[in-house]
Write a protein that holds these residues in place. Structure first.
Motif, PDB file in Angstrom:
ATOM      1  N   GLY A 102      11.904  -5.188  -8.319  1.00 28.48           N
ATOM      2  CA  GLY A 102      10.957  -5.811  -7.267  1.00 28.48           C
ATOM      3  C   GLY A 102      11.619  -6.356  -5.924  1.00 28.48           C
ATOM      4  O   GLY A 102      10.916  -6.792  -5.137  1.00 28.48           O
ATOM      5  N   TYR A 103      12.752  -5.544  -5.411  1.00 27.99           N
ATOM      6  CA  TYR A 103      13.251  -5.874  -4.115  1.00 27.99           C
ATOM      7  C   TYR A 103      13.907  -4.433  -3.452  1.00 27.99           C
ATOM      8  O   TYR A 103      14.143  -4.483  -2.416  1.00 27.99           O
ATOM      9  CB  TYR A 103      14.321  -6.733  -4.115  1.00 27.99           C
ATOM     10  N   THR A 104      13.716  -3.532  -4.349  1.00 34.04           N
ATOM     11  CA  THR A 104      14.094  -1.934  -3.761  1.00 34.04           C
ATOM     12  C   THR A 104      13.165  -1.370  -3.275  1.00 34.04           C
ATOM     13  O   THR A 104      12.204  -1.119  -4.161  1.00 34.04           O
ATOM     14  CB  THR A 104      15.112  -1.317  -4.684  1.00 34.04           C
ATOM     15  N   THR A 105      12.805  -1.092  -1.900  1.00 38.67           N
ATOM     16  CA  THR A 105      11.533  -0.598  -1.409  1.00 38.67           C
ATOM     17  C   THR A 105      11.889   0.918  -0.782  1.00 38.67           C
ATOM     18  O   THR A 105      13.086   0.834  -0.266  1.00 38.67           O
ATOM     19  CB  THR A 105      10.720  -1.357  -0.473  1.00 38.67           C
ATOM     20  N   TYR A 106      10.887   1.673  -0.637  1.00 36.22           N
ATOM     21  CA  TYR A 106      10.859   2.956   0.053  1.00 36.22           C
ATOM     22  C   TYR A 106       9.645   3.121   0.848  1.00 36.22           C
ATOM     23  O   TYR A 106       8.646   2.533   0.477  1.00 36.22           O
ATOM     24  CB  TYR A 106      11.189   4.212  -0.829  1.00 36.22           C
ATOM     25  N   TYR A 107       9.940   3.499   2.001  1.00 33.68           N
ATOM     26  CA  TYR A 107       8.788   3.589   3.192  1.00 33.68           C
ATOM     27  C   TYR A 107       8.949   5.069   3.836  1.00 33.68           C
ATOM     28  O   TYR A 107       9.927   5.487   3.962  1.00 33.68           O
ATOM     29  CB  TYR A 107       8.935   2.716   4.158  1.00 33.68           C
ATOM     30  N   SER A 108       7.798   5.725   4.070  1.00 35.48           N
ATOM     31  CA  SER A 108       7.811   6.728   4.931  1.00 35.48           C
ATOM     32  C   SER A 108       8.022   6.315   6.487  1.00 35.48           C
ATOM     33  O   SER A 108       8.117   5.106   6.896  1.00 35.48           O
ATOM     34  CB  SER A 108       6.260   7.546   4.859  1.00 35.48           C
ATOM     35  N   ASP A 109       8.669   7.408   7.173  1.00 37.49           N
ATOM     36  CA  ASP A 109       8.994   7.025   8.498  1.00 37.49           C
ATOM     37  C   ASP A 109       7.822   6.517   9.251  1.00 37.49           C
ATOM     38  O   ASP A 109       8.089   5.622  10.131  1.00 37.49           O
ATOM     39  CB  ASP A 109       9.676   8.291   9.091  1.00 37.49           C
ATOM     40  N   SER A 110       6.563   6.743   8.889  1.00 32.60           N
ATOM     41  CA  SER A 110       5.412   6.817   9.735  1.00 32.60           C
ATOM     42  C   SER A 110       5.079   5.299   9.389  1.00 32.60           C
ATOM     43  O   SER A 110       4.029   4.858  10.371  1.00 32.60           O
ATOM     44  CB  SER A 110       4.336   7.896   9.471  1.00 32.60           C
ATOM     45  N   VAL A 111       5.287   4.703   8.628  1.00 28.55           N
ATOM     46  CA  VAL A 111       4.958   3.029   8.239  1.00 28.55           C
ATOM     47  C   VAL A 111       5.933   2.218   8.126  1.00 28.55           C
ATOM     48  O   VAL A 111       5.933   0.989   8.028  1.00 28.55           O
ATOM     49  CB  VAL A 111       4.137   3.244   6.932  1.00 28.55           C
ATOM     50  N   LYS A 112       7.309   2.592   8.180  1.00 26.93           N
ATOM     51  CA  LYS A 112       8.239   1.745   8.173  1.00 26.93           C
ATOM     52  C   LYS A 112       8.238   0.745   9.212  1.00 26.93           C
ATOM     53  O   LYS A 112       8.096   1.211  10.493  1.00 26.93           O
ATOM     54  CB  LYS A 112       9.594   2.483   8.300  1.00 26.93           C
ATOM     55  N   GLY A 113       8.453  -0.509   8.885  1.00 21.29           N
ATOM     56  CA  GLY A 113       8.179  -1.609  10.083  1.00 21.29           C
ATOM     57  C   GLY A 113       6.798  -2.291   9.776  1.00 21.29           C
ATOM     58  O   GLY A 113       6.913  -3.505   9.403  1.00 21.29           O
TER      59      GLY A 113
END
Length: 117
Positions: free
Chosen positions: A55-66
Motif C-alpha cells: 500500500g505504500y510502494t509505488t512506481y510511476y512512468s517518467d511522463s506522469v511522475k509528480g
C-alpha cells in the motif's frame, strides 16, 4: 482471478484534474499489485503507475511522475489514480490491472480520459 471495473472517465481542460477508480471483486484484493496502463490512439499501451500490496510502494512512468498519484483502499477493494495538471497528451484509454505472484494479470475494460487544449 479478480474482476476489475474502472470509472471516472471524463473530458477535462488542460491543467485540470480527474480521479480514476478501479473497483475489484473478490476478497483477495490486498494480495494484488494494482496498476494502470494507458493507450492513446495509434500508440502502444504504456505503463502509467503501480502500487504494491503493502500500500505504500509505488512506481510511476517518467511522463506522469509528480502530477499523478496512485493509491489504494483495501477495505473498499478499490484503487485510485489521481491525475493533476492534465495535458492533452494524457488523452488515452486508461486500463487498470491486478497482478498476483504466480497468477495471470487481470485487466479492466478501460475508461476514456480526454484532455482538451
Amino acid at each position: 482471478q479478480v474482476l476489475l471495473v474502472e470509472s471516472g472517465a471524463g473530458l477535462v481542460q488542460a491543467g485540470g484534474s480527474l480521479r480514476l477508480s478501479c473497483a475489484a471483486s473478490g476478497r483477495a484484493f490486498s494480495a494484488y499489485t494494482i496498476g494502470w496502463f494507458r493507450q492513446a490512439p495509434g500508440k502502444e499501451r504504456e505503463f502509467v503507475a503501480a502500487i504494491m500490496r503493502n500500500g505504500y510502494t509505488t512506481y510511476y512512468s517518467d511522463s506522469v511522475k509528480g502530477p499523478f498519484i496512485i493509491s489504494r483502499d483495501n477495505a473498499k477493494n478499490t484503487a485510485y489514480l489521481h491525475m493533476n495538471s492534465l495535458r492533452p497528451e494524457d488523452t488515452a484509454v486508461y486500463y487498470c490491472y491486478a497482478d498476483r505472484p504466480g497468477g495471470v494479470r487481470n485487466w479492466g475494460q478501460g475508461t476514456q480520459v480526454t484532455v482538451s487544449e
